[in-house]
Design a protein around this motif. Structure first.
Motif, PDB file in Angstrom:
ATOM      1  N   VAL A 156      10.594 -17.123 -17.547  1.00 30.77           N
ATOM      2  CA  VAL A 156      11.147 -16.639 -16.288  1.00 30.77           C
ATOM      3  C   VAL A 156      10.025 -16.082 -15.427  1.00 30.77           C
ATOM      4  CG1 VAL A 156      13.419 -16.090 -17.246  1.00 30.77           C
ATOM      5  CG2 VAL A 156      11.598 -14.364 -17.303  1.00 30.77           C
ATOM      6  N   GLY A 157      10.328 -15.845 -14.177  1.00 30.75           N
ATOM      7  CA  GLY A 157       9.407 -15.168 -13.275  1.00 30.75           C
ATOM      8  C   GLY A 157       9.939 -13.796 -12.935  1.00 30.75           C
ATOM      9  N   LEU A 158       9.216 -13.083 -12.074  1.00 33.01           N
ATOM     10  CA  LEU A 158       9.628 -11.758 -11.626  1.00 33.01           C
ATOM     11  C   LEU A 158       9.305 -11.660 -10.140  1.00 33.01           C
ATOM     12  CD1 LEU A 158      10.637  -8.903 -12.690  1.00 33.01           C
ATOM     13  CD2 LEU A 158       8.222  -8.264 -12.719  1.00 33.01           C
ATOM     14  N   PRO A 159      10.300 -11.361  -9.300  1.00 33.32           N
ATOM     15  CA  PRO A 159      10.032 -11.281  -7.857  1.00 33.32           C
ATOM     16  C   PRO A 159       8.953 -10.257  -7.553  1.00 33.32           C
ATOM     17  CG  PRO A 159      12.400 -11.273  -8.280  1.00 33.32           C
ATOM     18  CD  PRO A 159      11.721 -11.125  -9.611  1.00 33.32           C
ATOM     19  N   ARG A 160       8.076 -10.625  -6.639  1.00 33.69           N
ATOM     20  CA  ARG A 160       6.927  -9.788  -6.283  1.00 33.69           C
ATOM     21  C   ARG A 160       6.883  -9.635  -4.777  1.00 33.69           C
ATOM     22  NH1 ARG A 160       1.404 -12.026  -6.343  1.00 33.69           N
ATOM     23  NH2 ARG A 160      -0.139 -10.344  -6.348  1.00 33.69           N
ATOM     24  N   ALA A 161       6.651  -8.396  -4.299  1.00 37.26           N
ATOM     25  CA  ALA A 161       6.758  -8.132  -2.871  1.00 37.26           C
ATOM     26  C   ALA A 161       5.701  -7.119  -2.438  1.00 37.26           C
ATOM     27  CB  ALA A 161       8.152  -7.599  -2.554  1.00 37.26           C
ATOM     28  N   THR A 162       5.619  -6.936  -1.117  1.00 33.90           N
ATOM     29  CA  THR A 162       4.738  -5.930  -0.518  1.00 33.90           C
ATOM     30  C   THR A 162       5.600  -4.828   0.091  1.00 33.90           C
ATOM     31  OG1 THR A 162       4.741  -6.999   1.647  1.00 33.90           O
ATOM     32  CG2 THR A 162       3.076  -7.743   0.048  1.00 33.90           C
ATOM     33  N   PHE A 163       4.951  -3.756   0.551  1.00 34.50           N
ATOM     34  CA  PHE A 163       5.707  -2.714   1.240  1.00 34.50           C
ATOM     35  C   PHE A 163       6.285  -3.230   2.557  1.00 34.50           C
ATOM     36  CE2 PHE A 163       3.462   0.321  -1.588  1.00 34.50           C
ATOM     37  CZ  PHE A 163       4.561   1.044  -2.009  1.00 34.50           C
ATOM     38  N   ALA A 164       5.604  -4.158   3.208  1.00 34.91           N
ATOM     39  CA  ALA A 164       6.169  -4.756   4.414  1.00 34.91           C
ATOM     40  C   ALA A 164       7.439  -5.534   4.075  1.00 34.91           C
ATOM     41  CB  ALA A 164       5.134  -5.675   5.068  1.00 34.91           C
ATOM     42  N   ASP A 165       7.436  -6.250   2.945  1.00 32.07           N
ATOM     43  CA  ASP A 165       8.648  -6.941   2.497  1.00 32.07           C
ATOM     44  C   ASP A 165       9.770  -5.948   2.225  1.00 32.07           C
ATOM     45  OD1 ASP A 165       7.287  -9.392   2.543  1.00 32.07           O
ATOM     46  OD2 ASP A 165       6.676  -9.202   0.436  1.00 32.07           O
ATOM     47  N   LEU A 166       9.400  -4.807   1.634  1.00 32.13           N
ATOM     48  CA  LEU A 166      10.399  -3.783   1.339  1.00 32.13           C
ATOM     49  C   LEU A 166      11.009  -3.250   2.629  1.00 32.13           C
ATOM     50  CD1 LEU A 166      11.846  -1.712  -0.494  1.00 32.13           C
ATOM     51  CD2 LEU A 166       9.767  -0.321  -0.400  1.00 32.13           C
ATOM     52  N   ALA A 167      10.174  -2.993   3.619  1.00 31.13           N
ATOM     53  CA  ALA A 167      10.686  -2.494   4.898  1.00 31.13           C
ATOM     54  C   ALA A 167      11.652  -3.499   5.515  1.00 31.13           C
ATOM     55  CB  ALA A 167       9.524  -2.203   5.848  1.00 31.13           C
ATOM     56  N   ALA A 168      11.289  -4.793   5.453  1.00 29.04           N
ATOM     57  CA  ALA A 168      12.171  -5.817   6.007  1.00 29.04           C
ATOM     58  C   ALA A 168      13.487  -5.885   5.244  1.00 29.04           C
ATOM     59  CB  ALA A 168      11.457  -7.173   5.978  1.00 29.04           C
ATOM     60  N   ALA A 169      13.401  -5.810   3.914  1.00 28.46           N
ATOM     61  CA  ALA A 169      14.611  -5.877   3.102  1.00 28.46           C
ATOM     62  C   ALA A 169      15.513  -4.678   3.359  1.00 28.46           C
ATOM     63  CB  ALA A 169      14.233  -5.953   1.621  1.00 28.46           C
ATOM     64  N   ARG A 170      14.916  -3.502   3.516  1.00 26.58           N
ATOM     65  CA  ARG A 170      15.720  -2.315   3.810  1.00 26.58           C
ATOM     66  C   ARG A 170      16.379  -2.411   5.188  1.00 26.58           C
ATOM     67  NH1 ARG A 170      13.332   3.548   2.420  1.00 26.58           N
ATOM     68  NH2 ARG A 170      14.615   3.867   0.578  1.00 26.58           N
ATOM     69  N   THR A 203       3.588  15.153  -3.380  1.00 29.38           N
ATOM     70  CA  THR A 203       2.723  15.057  -2.199  1.00 29.38           C
ATOM     71  C   THR A 203       3.478  14.373  -1.070  1.00 29.38           C
ATOM     72  OG1 THR A 203       0.714  15.006  -3.528  1.00 29.38           O
ATOM     73  CG2 THR A 203       0.577  14.116  -1.289  1.00 29.38           C
ATOM     74  N   ASP A 204       4.006  13.222  -1.315  1.00 28.78           N
ATOM     75  CA  ASP A 204       4.920  12.543  -0.391  1.00 28.78           C
ATOM     76  C   ASP A 204       5.498  11.310  -1.068  1.00 28.78           C
ATOM     77  OD1 ASP A 204       3.131  10.286   0.027  1.00 28.78           O
ATOM     78  OD2 ASP A 204       2.044  11.490   1.483  1.00 28.78           O
ATOM     79  N   HIS A 205       6.566  10.786  -0.505  1.00 26.54           N
ATOM     80  CA  HIS A 205       7.225   9.609  -1.075  1.00 26.54           C
ATOM     81  C   HIS A 205       8.061   8.920  -0.001  1.00 26.54           C
ATOM     82  CE1 HIS A 205       9.956  13.089  -1.767  1.00 26.54           C
ATOM     83  NE2 HIS A 205      10.858  12.251  -1.310  1.00 26.54           N
ATOM     84  N   VAL A 206       8.457   7.708  -0.278  1.00 19.78           N
ATOM     85  CA  VAL A 206       9.289   6.960   0.658  1.00 19.78           C
ATOM     86  C   VAL A 206      10.680   7.582   0.677  1.00 19.78           C
ATOM     87  CG1 VAL A 206      10.318   4.722   1.191  1.00 19.78           C
ATOM     88  CG2 VAL A 206       7.982   4.835   0.289  1.00 19.78           C
ATOM     89  N   GLU A 207      11.150   7.854   1.844  1.00 15.58           N
ATOM     90  CA  GLU A 207      12.468   8.481   1.988  1.00 15.58           C
ATOM     91  C   GLU A 207      13.550   7.613   1.341  1.00 15.58           C
ATOM     92  OE1 GLU A 207      14.791  10.856   5.542  1.00 15.58           O
ATOM     93  OE2 GLU A 207      13.786   8.960   6.043  1.00 15.58           O
ATOM     94  N   ALA A 215       3.608   3.692   4.928  1.00 15.11           N
ATOM     95  CA  ALA A 215       3.995   4.205   6.244  1.00 15.11           C
ATOM     96  C   ALA A 215       3.663   3.207   7.343  1.00 15.11           C
ATOM     97  CB  ALA A 215       3.304   5.545   6.505  1.00 15.11           C
ATOM     98  N   ASP A 216       2.487   2.579   7.265  1.00 13.87           N
ATOM     99  CA  ASP A 216       2.112   1.585   8.270  1.00 13.87           C
ATOM    100  C   ASP A 216       3.028   0.378   8.241  1.00 13.87           C
ATOM    101  OD1 ASP A 216       0.029   3.171   9.127  1.00 13.87           O
ATOM    102  OD2 ASP A 216      -1.472   2.183   7.861  1.00 13.87           O
ATOM    103  N   ALA A 217       3.645   0.124   7.096  1.00 11.61           N
ATOM    104  CA  ALA A 217       4.576  -1.010   6.980  1.00 11.61           C
ATOM    105  C   ALA A 217       5.932  -0.697   7.596  1.00 11.61           C
ATOM    106  CB  ALA A 217       4.751  -1.386   5.514  1.00 11.61           C
ATOM    107  N   GLY A 218       6.117   0.542   8.056  1.00 10.96           N
ATOM    108  CA  GLY A 218       7.369   0.900   8.706  1.00 10.96           C
ATOM    109  C   GLY A 218       8.336   1.670   7.845  1.00 10.96           C
ATOM    110  N   LEU A 219       7.870   2.120   6.689  1.00 12.34           N
ATOM    111  CA  LEU A 219       8.740   2.881   5.794  1.00 12.34           C
ATOM    112  C   LEU A 219       8.584   4.378   6.067  1.00 12.34           C
ATOM    113  CD1 LEU A 219       7.962   0.848   2.574  1.00 12.34           C
ATOM    114  CD2 LEU A 219      10.195   0.962   3.700  1.00 12.34           C
ATOM    115  N   PRO A 220       9.676   5.121   6.180  1.00 11.51           N
ATOM    116  CA  PRO A 220       9.564   6.565   6.402  1.00 11.51           C
ATOM    117  C   PRO A 220       9.060   7.266   5.145  1.00 11.51           C
ATOM    118  CG  PRO A 220      11.870   5.947   6.106  1.00 11.51           C
ATOM    119  CD  PRO A 220      11.081   4.660   6.147  1.00 11.51           C
ATOM    120  N   VAL A 221       7.940   7.989   5.282  1.00 15.12           N
ATOM    121  CA  VAL A 221       7.332   8.705   4.166  1.00 15.12           C
ATOM    122  C   VAL A 221       7.508  10.201   4.435  1.00 15.12           C
ATOM    123  CG1 VAL A 221       5.174   9.223   2.964  1.00 15.12           C
ATOM    124  CG2 VAL A 221       5.708   6.874   3.631  1.00 15.12           C
ATOM    125  N   VAL A 222       8.050  10.910   3.453  1.00 12.36           N
ATOM    126  CA  VAL A 222       8.367  12.328   3.640  1.00 12.36           C
ATOM    127  C   VAL A 222       7.688  13.148   2.564  1.00 12.36           C
ATOM    128  CG1 VAL A 222      10.587  11.836   4.732  1.00 12.36           C
ATOM    129  CG2 VAL A 222      10.470  12.123   2.251  1.00 12.36           C
TER     130      VAL A 222
END
Length: 467
Positions: free
Chosen positions: A354-368, A393-397, A454-461
């Motif tokens: 099997v495979g395993l889906p692989r993504a970037t933070f930009a992909d995550l922002a788009a999916a969200r 320290t901080d994390h994705v909201e 954060a640059d990918a568009g994800l809110p970091v808090v």
């Protein structure tokens, strides 16, 4: 006249360094790792005789090779007199001096803090002090952590650590070199530093133990402590008893049928290839611990102690490297191993690959945002598997936090649905995603640097302050 020289023997996978100091004829080895063949090879290349092997402390983060090296070379083995050990050694204590040769001398300095009986060794050459082998005391820009002997001792050891580091600084000139064992990624360090080398003078400028008052240093040190590998609990006792010599003979080979049986039995069958290769195609039920990252640290931390491990690699060299790294932390013999391509591990039964889906933070922002890239599922859960201090320290909201070390025992706490999982760079997230997939969950690996979230568009808090 020959000068005193110090050679570094790094173990980057564990974040440690051993040292060989010599005058061209005679050598002393400090804090050797279990695979002493590296030290013997170095001594042979330099044409020097190992006369002394010394321990700064009976380490928690690796199995010592000191006893084996001393026995192999016939050298004298220096260990703190206060340590109770199960072998013959030369007991040393604060104030002792050891003449290695007519050009080289060691001064023993008690530096409790990392452990109660910790020693440092000041190296003197013909013209005076050259530097100090500081073990887990004075590190580059930090000190050794003070909680390895249990919570009840942490505060007292932190106070000891402050005094010990200041004592070393008072004993040595600014130009003296600092040669720590820990601090290059090791969890034995209270904090991390990327400095390649240091001197006492530099440490006066940057090290909290030399810049802060005792109470402030203790408070800062305790606030910064985070989790450390579970296998540390076993290694002090192993080293005090006297470790067996390392055994690096090849592991027994397993065929496809045996691999299937081990996976069905719930055993840890570990894929040593890169996470890129793993996500492309892997054997169902296997776990990703690539050799391109801190494999031994995380595998030793997560796998049940003494549980049978089966190693899968592209080559015999990968299996041999993994065996060496695991033996350093007391995981002596894999149950079995297999090499080659994943197709060879299933005997032609492609359905088991099997495979395993692989993504970037930009992909995550788009999916969200409701528009996942082609081939990627939507996001039901975002799982952050970084350490507690990283999360605070901080994390994705909106992310759920579960440190990787806790995942094997707490995977039932991960909310239902498709899980996108991230860490700081991708390595830990790959381990986590493979654990989730083995448990039957649908997981997506966010294989990206957290710094771009954060640059990918994800809110970091910011997170809540630590305890």
């Amino acid at each position: 006249m020959r000068t005193v020289e110090v050679e570094v023997v790094p173990t980057s996978s564990l974040g440690d360094r051993s040292y060989l100091a010599h005058d061209g004829e005679v050598a002393v080895v400090v804090d050797p790792q279990r695979d002493v063949d590296r030290v013997l090879t170095l001594a042979g290349r330099l044409g020097v005789r190992v006369a002394y092997v010394v321990e700064t402390h009976l380490h928690n983060d690796y199995v010592s090779g000191g006893l084996a090296l001393a026995r192999t070379t016939g050298s004298r083995y220096l260990v703190a007199a206060a340590d109770e050990v199960g072998f013959d050694r030369v007991p040393v204590t604060d104030g002792d001096e050891v003449t290695v040769s007519d050009r080289m001398r060691l001064q023993v300095v008690a530096t409790p803090g990392h452990t109660f009986h910790h020693l440092s060794y000041v190296l003197h050459g013909p013209d005076g002090p050259v530097g100090v082998f500081s073990g887990g005391s004075l590190l580059f820009g930090t000190t050794g952590r003070t909680d390895l002997l249990g919570h009840r001792h942490t505060h007292a050891l932190a106070a000891h650590q402050h005094r010990s580091v200041r004592r070393l600084a008072d004993l040595l000139p600014d130009g003296a070199q600092v040669w720590p064992t820990h601090g290059f990624g090791s969890f034995c360090a209270a904090a991390q530093s990327d400095a390649p080398e240091s001197t006492v003078g530099r440490e006066r400028q940057v090290n909290p133990a030399l810049r802060l008052a005792a109470d402030d240093f203790v408070e800062q040190t305790l606030a910064g402590l985070d989790a450390y590998p579970a296998y540390y609990a076993h290694l002090g006792a192993v080293n005090a008893a006297g470790a067996d010599p390392i055994d690096l003979t090849p592991a027994r080979r397993a065929d496809a049928a045996e691999l299937a049986d081990r996976i069905a039995d719930g055993q840890w069958v570990v894929d040593l290839r890169s996470r890129t290769a793993f996500t492309s195609r892997h054997l169902t039920g296997t776990l990703s611990f690539g050799l391109d990252g801190p494999m031994a640290t995380w595998l030793g931390w997560l796998a049940p102690w003494e549980a049978p491990l089966t190693l899968l690699g592209e080559s015999e060299e990968q299996i041999a490297q993994a065996q060496r790294e695991l033996a350093r932390i007391g995981v002596d013999r894999p149950a079995a191993a297999a090499t080659g391509d994943p197709g060879e591990w299933v005997d032609g039964v492609e359905e088991r690959l099997v495979g395993l889906p692989r993504a970037t933070f930009a992909d995550l922002a788009a999916a969200r945002a409701g528009a996942p890239p082609a081939g990627l599922p939507g996001v039901d859960v975002l799982l952050d598997v970084r350490l507690g201090n990283e999360w605070r320290t901080d994390h994705v909201e909106g992310a759920v936090h579960l440190p990787l070390a806790d995942l094997p025992d707490r995977s039932d706490e991960v909310p239902a649905g498709t899980v996108w999982v991230h860490c700081g760079s991708g390595y830990r997230a790959a381990v986590a995603a493979s654990l989730l997939a083995r448990a039957g969950r649908t997981a997506v690996l966010v294989d990206d640097d957290y710094g771009v979230a954060a640059d990918a568009g994800l809110p970091v808090v910011p997170g809540e302050p630590g305890p």
